[in-house]
Design a protein around this motif. Structure first.
Motif, PDB file in Angstrom:
ATOM      1  N   GLN A   1      -7.054  13.134 -13.708  1.00  0.00           N
ATOM      2  CA  GLN A   1      -6.833  13.748 -12.394  1.00  0.00           C
ATOM      3  C   GLN A   1      -7.871  13.316 -11.354  1.00  0.00           C
ATOM      4  O   GLN A   1      -7.522  12.920 -10.230  1.00  0.00           O
ATOM      5  CB  GLN A   1      -6.813  15.279 -12.532  1.00  0.00           C
ATOM      6  CG  GLN A   1      -5.554  15.805 -13.201  1.00  0.00           C
ATOM      7  CD  GLN A   1      -5.573  17.319 -13.343  1.00  0.00           C
ATOM      8  OE1 GLN A   1      -6.512  17.984 -12.929  1.00  0.00           O
ATOM      9  NE2 GLN A   1      -4.506  17.872 -13.937  1.00  0.00           N
ATOM     10  N   PRO A   2      -9.204  13.357 -11.644  1.00  0.00           N
ATOM     11  CA  PRO A   2     -10.170  12.948 -10.612  1.00  0.00           C
ATOM     12  C   PRO A   2      -9.978  11.501 -10.165  1.00  0.00           C
ATOM     13  O   PRO A   2     -10.050  11.194  -8.979  1.00  0.00           O
ATOM     14  CB  PRO A   2     -11.532  13.159 -11.297  1.00  0.00           C
ATOM     15  CG  PRO A   2     -11.268  14.156 -12.359  1.00  0.00           C
ATOM     16  CD  PRO A   2      -9.882  13.867 -12.859  1.00  0.00           C
ATOM     17  N   MET A   3      -9.703  10.602 -11.137  1.00  0.00           N
ATOM     18  CA  MET A   3      -9.547   9.197 -10.781  1.00  0.00           C
ATOM     19  C   MET A   3      -8.304   8.978  -9.929  1.00  0.00           C
ATOM     20  O   MET A   3      -8.330   8.204  -8.956  1.00  0.00           O
ATOM     21  CB  MET A   3      -9.473   8.348 -12.055  1.00  0.00           C
ATOM     22  CG  MET A   3     -10.703   8.475 -12.950  1.00  0.00           C
ATOM     23  SD  MET A   3     -12.222   7.987 -12.091  1.00  0.00           S
ATOM     24  CE  MET A   3     -11.870   6.273 -11.793  1.00  0.00           C
ATOM     25  N   LEU A   4      -7.211   9.661 -10.257  1.00  0.00           N
ATOM     26  CA  LEU A   4      -5.984   9.502  -9.470  1.00  0.00           C
ATOM     27  C   LEU A   4      -6.147  10.080  -8.060  1.00  0.00           C
ATOM     28  O   LEU A   4      -5.635   9.515  -7.084  1.00  0.00           O
ATOM     29  CB  LEU A   4      -4.816  10.187 -10.198  1.00  0.00           C
ATOM     30  CG  LEU A   4      -4.366   9.521 -11.500  1.00  0.00           C
ATOM     31  CD1 LEU A   4      -3.318  10.374 -12.205  1.00  0.00           C
ATOM     32  CD2 LEU A   4      -3.816   8.123 -11.213  1.00  0.00           C
TER      33      LEU A   4
ATOM     34  N   LEU B   1       3.153  11.422  -5.871  1.00  0.00           N
ATOM     35  CA  LEU B   1       4.072  12.083  -6.782  1.00  0.00           C
ATOM     36  C   LEU B   1       3.364  12.472  -8.077  1.00  0.00           C
ATOM     37  O   LEU B   1       3.554  13.571  -8.607  1.00  0.00           O
ATOM     38  CB  LEU B   1       5.264  11.158  -7.093  1.00  0.00           C
ATOM     39  CG  LEU B   1       6.219  10.889  -5.921  1.00  0.00           C
ATOM     40  CD1 LEU B   1       7.271   9.862  -6.324  1.00  0.00           C
ATOM     41  CD2 LEU B   1       6.896  12.194  -5.481  1.00  0.00           C
ATOM     42  N   ILE B   2       2.522  11.556  -8.593  1.00  0.00           N
ATOM     43  CA  ILE B   2       1.816  11.848  -9.850  1.00  0.00           C
ATOM     44  C   ILE B   2       0.866  13.016  -9.649  1.00  0.00           C
ATOM     45  O   ILE B   2       0.826  13.952 -10.467  1.00  0.00           O
ATOM     46  CB  ILE B   2       1.060  10.595 -10.329  1.00  0.00           C
ATOM     47  CG1 ILE B   2       2.053   9.502 -10.737  1.00  0.00           C
ATOM     48  CG2 ILE B   2       0.128  10.932 -11.485  1.00  0.00           C
ATOM     49  CD1 ILE B   2       1.410   8.181 -11.052  1.00  0.00           C
ATOM     50  N   ASN B   3       0.069  13.004  -8.552  1.00  0.00           N
ATOM     51  CA  ASN B   3      -0.884  14.079  -8.328  1.00  0.00           C
ATOM     52  C   ASN B   3      -0.195  15.404  -8.042  1.00  0.00           C
ATOM     53  O   ASN B   3      -0.776  16.477  -8.288  1.00  0.00           O
ATOM     54  CB  ASN B   3      -1.817  13.716  -7.157  1.00  0.00           C
ATOM     55  CG  ASN B   3      -2.791  12.625  -7.537  1.00  0.00           C
ATOM     56  OD1 ASN B   3      -3.202  12.522  -8.686  1.00  0.00           O
ATOM     57  ND2 ASN B   3      -3.164  11.799  -6.561  1.00  0.00           N
ATOM     58  N   ALA B   4       1.033  15.350  -7.479  1.00  0.00           N
ATOM     59  CA  ALA B   4       1.759  16.590  -7.213  1.00  0.00           C
ATOM     60  C   ALA B   4       2.422  17.143  -8.477  1.00  0.00           C
ATOM     61  O   ALA B   4       2.974  18.244  -8.448  1.00  0.00           O
ATOM     62  CB  ALA B   4       2.815  16.354  -6.136  1.00  0.00           C
ATOM     63  N   GLY B   5       2.396  16.364  -9.575  1.00  0.00           N
ATOM     64  CA  GLY B   5       2.994  16.836 -10.826  1.00  0.00           C
ATOM     65  C   GLY B   5       4.485  16.603 -10.904  1.00  0.00           C
ATOM     66  O   GLY B   5       5.154  17.145 -11.797  1.00  0.00           O
ATOM     67  N   ALA B   6       5.006  15.766 -10.000  1.00  0.00           N
ATOM     68  CA  ALA B   6       6.451  15.527 -10.014  1.00  0.00           C
ATOM     69  C   ALA B   6       6.879  14.742 -11.251  1.00  0.00           C
ATOM     70  O   ALA B   6       8.042  14.819 -11.682  1.00  0.00           O
ATOM     71  CB  ALA B   6       6.875  14.783  -8.752  1.00  0.00           C
ATOM     72  N   LEU B   7       5.997  13.979 -11.862  1.00  0.00           N
ATOM     73  CA  LEU B   7       6.317  13.167 -13.031  1.00  0.00           C
ATOM     74  C   LEU B   7       5.757  13.764 -14.316  1.00  0.00           C
ATOM     75  O   LEU B   7       5.620  13.082 -15.325  1.00  0.00           O
ATOM     76  CB  LEU B   7       5.775  11.743 -12.840  1.00  0.00           C
ATOM     77  CG  LEU B   7       6.273  11.014 -11.603  1.00  0.00           C
ATOM     78  CD1 LEU B   7       5.661   9.617 -11.509  1.00  0.00           C
ATOM     79  CD2 LEU B   7       7.790  10.926 -11.595  1.00  0.00           C
ATOM     80  N   GLY B   8       5.380  15.007 -14.244  1.00  0.00           N
ATOM     81  CA  GLY B   8       4.833  15.670 -15.416  1.00  0.00           C
ATOM     82  C   GLY B   8       3.358  15.974 -15.235  1.00  0.00           C
ATOM     83  O   GLY B   8       2.719  15.537 -14.276  1.00  0.00           O
TER      84      GLY B   8
ATOM     85  N   LEU C   1       0.838  -1.206   0.000  1.00  0.00           N
ATOM     86  CA  LEU C   1       0.000   0.000   0.000  1.00  0.00           C
ATOM     87  C   LEU C   1       0.870   1.252   0.000  1.00  0.00           C
ATOM     88  O   LEU C   1       0.561   2.236  -0.690  1.00  0.00           O
ATOM     89  CB  LEU C   1      -0.927  -0.007   1.225  1.00  0.00           C
ATOM     90  CG  LEU C   1      -1.938   1.125   1.294  1.00  0.00           C
ATOM     91  CD1 LEU C   1      -2.861   1.069   0.083  1.00  0.00           C
ATOM     92  CD2 LEU C   1      -2.737   1.039   2.586  1.00  0.00           C
ATOM     93  N   THR C   2       1.993   1.196   0.759  1.00  0.00           N
ATOM     94  CA  THR C   2       2.913   2.337   0.759  1.00  0.00           C
ATOM     95  C   THR C   2       3.505   2.547  -0.633  1.00  0.00           C
ATOM     96  O   THR C   2       3.661   3.688  -1.099  1.00  0.00           O
ATOM     97  CB  THR C   2       4.036   2.106   1.786  1.00  0.00           C
ATOM     98  OG1 THR C   2       3.457   1.910   3.077  1.00  0.00           O
ATOM     99  CG2 THR C   2       4.969   3.297   1.835  1.00  0.00           C
ATOM    100  N   ALA C   3       3.788   1.417  -1.298  1.00  0.00           N
ATOM    101  CA  ALA C   3       4.332   1.511  -2.654  1.00  0.00           C
ATOM    102  C   ALA C   3       3.302   2.076  -3.626  1.00  0.00           C
ATOM    103  O   ALA C   3       3.659   2.663  -4.650  1.00  0.00           O
ATOM    104  CB  ALA C   3       4.798   0.119  -3.124  1.00  0.00           C
ATOM    105  N   ILE C   4       2.023   1.902  -3.329  1.00  0.00           N
ATOM    106  CA  ILE C   4       0.974   2.446  -4.212  1.00  0.00           C
ATOM    107  C   ILE C   4       0.738   3.921  -3.925  1.00  0.00           C
ATOM    108  O   ILE C   4       0.632   4.753  -4.837  1.00  0.00           O
ATOM    109  CB  ILE C   4      -0.334   1.637  -4.031  1.00  0.00           C
ATOM    110  CG1 ILE C   4      -0.129   0.214  -4.529  1.00  0.00           C
ATOM    111  CG2 ILE C   4      -1.491   2.295  -4.772  1.00  0.00           C
ATOM    112  CD1 ILE C   4      -1.285  -0.709  -4.226  1.00  0.00           C
ATOM    113  N   ILE C   5       0.646   4.278  -2.630  1.00  0.00           N
ATOM    114  CA  ILE C   5       0.316   5.652  -2.268  1.00  0.00           C
ATOM    115  C   ILE C   5       1.432   6.611  -2.666  1.00  0.00           C
ATOM    116  O   ILE C   5       1.173   7.735  -3.139  1.00  0.00           O
ATOM    117  CB  ILE C   5       0.045   5.741  -0.756  1.00  0.00           C
ATOM    118  CG1 ILE C   5      -1.215   4.936  -0.408  1.00  0.00           C
ATOM    119  CG2 ILE C   5      -0.128   7.184  -0.301  1.00  0.00           C
ATOM    120  CD1 ILE C   5      -1.495   4.857   1.094  1.00  0.00           C
ATOM    121  N   GLY C   6       2.702   6.179  -2.484  1.00  0.00           N
ATOM    122  CA  GLY C   6       3.831   7.071  -2.808  1.00  0.00           C
ATOM    123  C   GLY C   6       3.808   7.550  -4.254  1.00  0.00           C
ATOM    124  O   GLY C   6       3.849   8.762  -4.521  1.00  0.00           O
TER     125      GLY C   6
END
Length: 649
Positions: free
Chosen positions: A455-458, A441-448, A432-437
């Motif tokens: 966005q809503p689904m993530l 990062l994706i929602n914060a825009g760190a990966l683009g 779960l930690t591996a999923i949430i991390g």
């Protein structure tokens, strides 16, 4: 050879016994009847005397009111001759106003020169009397003629008035100085109001009145029959009028007590009744004793055959009886258990608890607690003990009954359940930690930049992952607390920095619900606490208060010193805790409304964990709530040092 049959008593002996019994019955019965008659006669005399006194009192009230009124009205007769028969209304009004203020029951005064009413005071309400000509009144004119002929004032009535109502009319004939008849002065007395006052006096004395005019004077009389109550008739004579006042009691006289007559006629049977009662009591005592023995036998049979352990204890805690199930549980014979104190079969560390629980078991206050007993081999047995005080004292002298339930299997299952939950939680936490991390990062825009469609689904995936992580952490904490593996680092710490940290950490969460967290006053005390566990408790209480507060509301946090403890309050202004949920609010997975709670978020473990954490730090927790008026959760922690004065926040 004939059997030895006792001789039969002579028939005349039976006849004599019956005759004597009947004679005694008649003698005592007649004597009681004579006493009852004397008692009834005395009560009748008292009733008559009271009735006569009350009737005279009502008559006196009536005469007093009439005399006062007539005395005032008579003085007006001297005015007409003095004015030579002339009427000056403006001059009369002040005088008449004075008469009305003193005569409470005067309705109006009319002046009738030549027998025609030409002046009425007051005119309002009496207009119909103005212009009335006495000779046209067929019912009243004969009486008026007699008054003129006798030249004497007279009271007449009660009469139906032309202006409405019932009244008494006091007529005064007026003759001028030359003895010429001038006319009539009529003073109308409001009979309805006057008689209402007299009836009020009568009602206060519980009597009923009837007043009727009579042609001739009568004498006072007092009558009473067996079927009717006492009645008194009194004559009332005033200003040539004759009335009869009849009165009787509103409350019927109490009949003679039936038990007196029964007592008198029962004296002849007293000896027989006493003997019969004695024999009946002896038979009943024998029946009750037999029933008690049977009930005790049934109790001990059920006691011995119960599949769970039972024991009877005396006031000191010694075993007076033990059933088969208890002997099998402890692997001991009844002889080794009887007359032995229960603590001899408990582990040494549980002696103090056992003594305290037995001492606290009083009538109406049953006790249940866990204890470890020892069997014959010295092995420990986990049991649940339930003690209650017996209502009745059995012949064994037992005062308590003790129920012993073997809970080793249930504790083993609970341990397996906790181990399973702990294992599953640990296994879930890593993936779960591996999923949430990555989701964070994706929602914060760190990966683009994330496409808007995703966005809503993530965000939903991240939010639910965090909720699942919270549930896993709660499950792990519950498992540690249940297993006694939770470590506490209790130190004397200043409470104010910990409160500020909790408010800062939870303010963003409360803002999502439109709620503001605030501290009402700064706290200068130091408490013995584990800082990390305290933050966990405050987070649970503050988040619950924020979730159930209305948007735009506030959650208040404040402290109060109570002896050697400090109490911290978290108060919200939400719907409060439902009454039917308050008893289980600190239980695991407890939710007041599952659907509503899931809408707001929550696992039902936060308060249960908070309770265990506060108690693990030497404090205790509770709440105060009225449904619809918000809730205030609080916990107390021991002070580390004497408190100082609070300073404003």
């Amino acid at each position: 050879m004939k059997p030895n049959v006792p001789p039969r008593p002579f028939p005349w002996r039976h006849l004599l016994n019956w005759t004597a019994s009947l004679g005694l019955l008649l003698f005592l019965g007649l004597g009681s009847e004579l006493l009852l008659q004397q008692y009834a006669l005395r009560q009748q005399q008292v009733e008559q005397q009271q009735l006569l006194a009350h009737a005279n009192e009502a008559s006196a009230v009536l005469l007093a009111e009439l005399n006062a009124t007539l005395h005032l009205a008579t003085g007006l007769a001297t005015y007409i001759p003095a004015k030579h028969g002339q009427i000056d209304p403006e001059e009369l009004k002040p005088w008449l106003e004075g008469l009305f203020q003193q005569g409470r029951h005067i309705r109006n005064i009319g002046l009738a020169p030549d027998n025609r009413i030409a002046f009425v005071y007051p005119l309002a309400g009496n207009e119909a009397a103005l212009g009335l000509y006495y000779p046209d009144q067929a019912k009243q004119w004969p009486a008026v003629q007699r008054i003129i002929a006798s030249r004497t004032a007279k009271l007449d009535g009660p009469l139906q008035l032309v202006q409405g109502g019932t009244g008494l009319i006091y007529r005064v004939p007026v003759f001028l100085d030359d003895q010429r008849y001038w006319g009539m002065i009529s003073t109308v007395i409001d009979f309805d109001r006057l008689y209402a006052q007299v009836e009020e006096v009568a009602r206060q004395r519980n009597i009923a009145l009837r007043l009727r005019p009579v042609a001739e004077p009568i004498s006072a009389s007092l009558t009473q029959t067996a079927s009717e109550p006492a009645r008194v008739k009194l004559p009332i004579v005033l200003a040539g009028a004759h009335w009869q006042l009849e009165a009787h009691n509103l409350i019927a006289a109490k009949p003679l007590p039936a038990w007196l007559r029964l007592l008198g006629w029962s004296l002849a049977l007293i000896c027989t009744a006493l003997v019969s009662l004695a024999l009946h009591a002896q038979h009943r005592q024998a029946s009750l004793l037999l029933a008690l023995n049977r009930s005790q036998q049934q109790f001990f049979d059920a006691f011995d055959m119960t599949p769970q352990g039972l024991a009877l204890l005396d006031q000191q805690g010694s075993i007076l009886a033990a059933n088969r199930a208890l002997c099998q549980l402890l692997q001991r014979s009844p002889a080794t258990l009887l007359n032995q104190h229960l603590r001899q079969f408990c582990v040494a560390s549980g002696h103090a608890q056992l003594n305290a629980e037995l001492a606290a078991t009083t009538p109406g206050h049953n006790r249940s607690w866990q204890q470890d007993l020892l069997d014959a081999r010295g092995d420990s047995i986990a049991v649940m003990l339930s003690a209650a005080v017996l209502n009745g004292g059995l012949e064994t002298g037992a005062t308590r009954i003790l129920h012993i339930q073997d809970i080793r299997e249930s504790k083993r299952l609970l341990r397996l359940q906790n181990e399973f939950i702990s294992t599953v939680s640990h296994e879930l936490r890593t993936p779960l930690t591996a999923i949430i991390g990555p989701l964070e990062l994706i929602n914060a825009g760190a990966l683009g930049e994330v496409p808007k469609a995703l966005q809503p689904m993530l965000q939903i995936a991240q939010h639910n992952g965090q909720r699942l992580a919270t549930l896993i952490n709660d499950l792990l904490d519950i498992g540690k607390l249940a297993a006694g593996k939770m470590q506490f680092d209790v130190q004397p710490l200043a409470l104010q920095p910990l409160i500020e940290q909790a408010l800062h950490s939870n303010q963003a969460y409360a803002a999502d619900y439109g709620v503001h967290l605030r501290q009402l006053a700064s706290c200068a005390e130091r408490v013995r606490v584990d800082a990390h566990r305290l933050q966990q408790v405050l987070a649970n209480l503050l988040s619950n208060a924020a979730k159930f507060s209305p948007r735009g509301g506030t959650v208040d946090l404040y402290t109060e010193r109570r002896d050697q403890h400090l109490r911290l309050y978290v108060r919200d202004h939400g719907p409060g805790v439902p009454a039917e949920f308050q008893e289980q609010i600190f239980q695991k997975f407890a939710q007041a409304d599952a659907s509503d709670t899931r809408q707001k978020g929550g696992t039902g473990l936060g308060l249960a964990i908070s309770k265990e954490l506060i108690e693990g730090m030497g404090g205790h927790i509770g709440f105060d709530s009225s449904e619809g008026q918000g809730a205030t959760f609080w916990f107390e922690l021991p002070l580390a040092e004497p408190a100082t004065a609070e300073r404003p926040a």
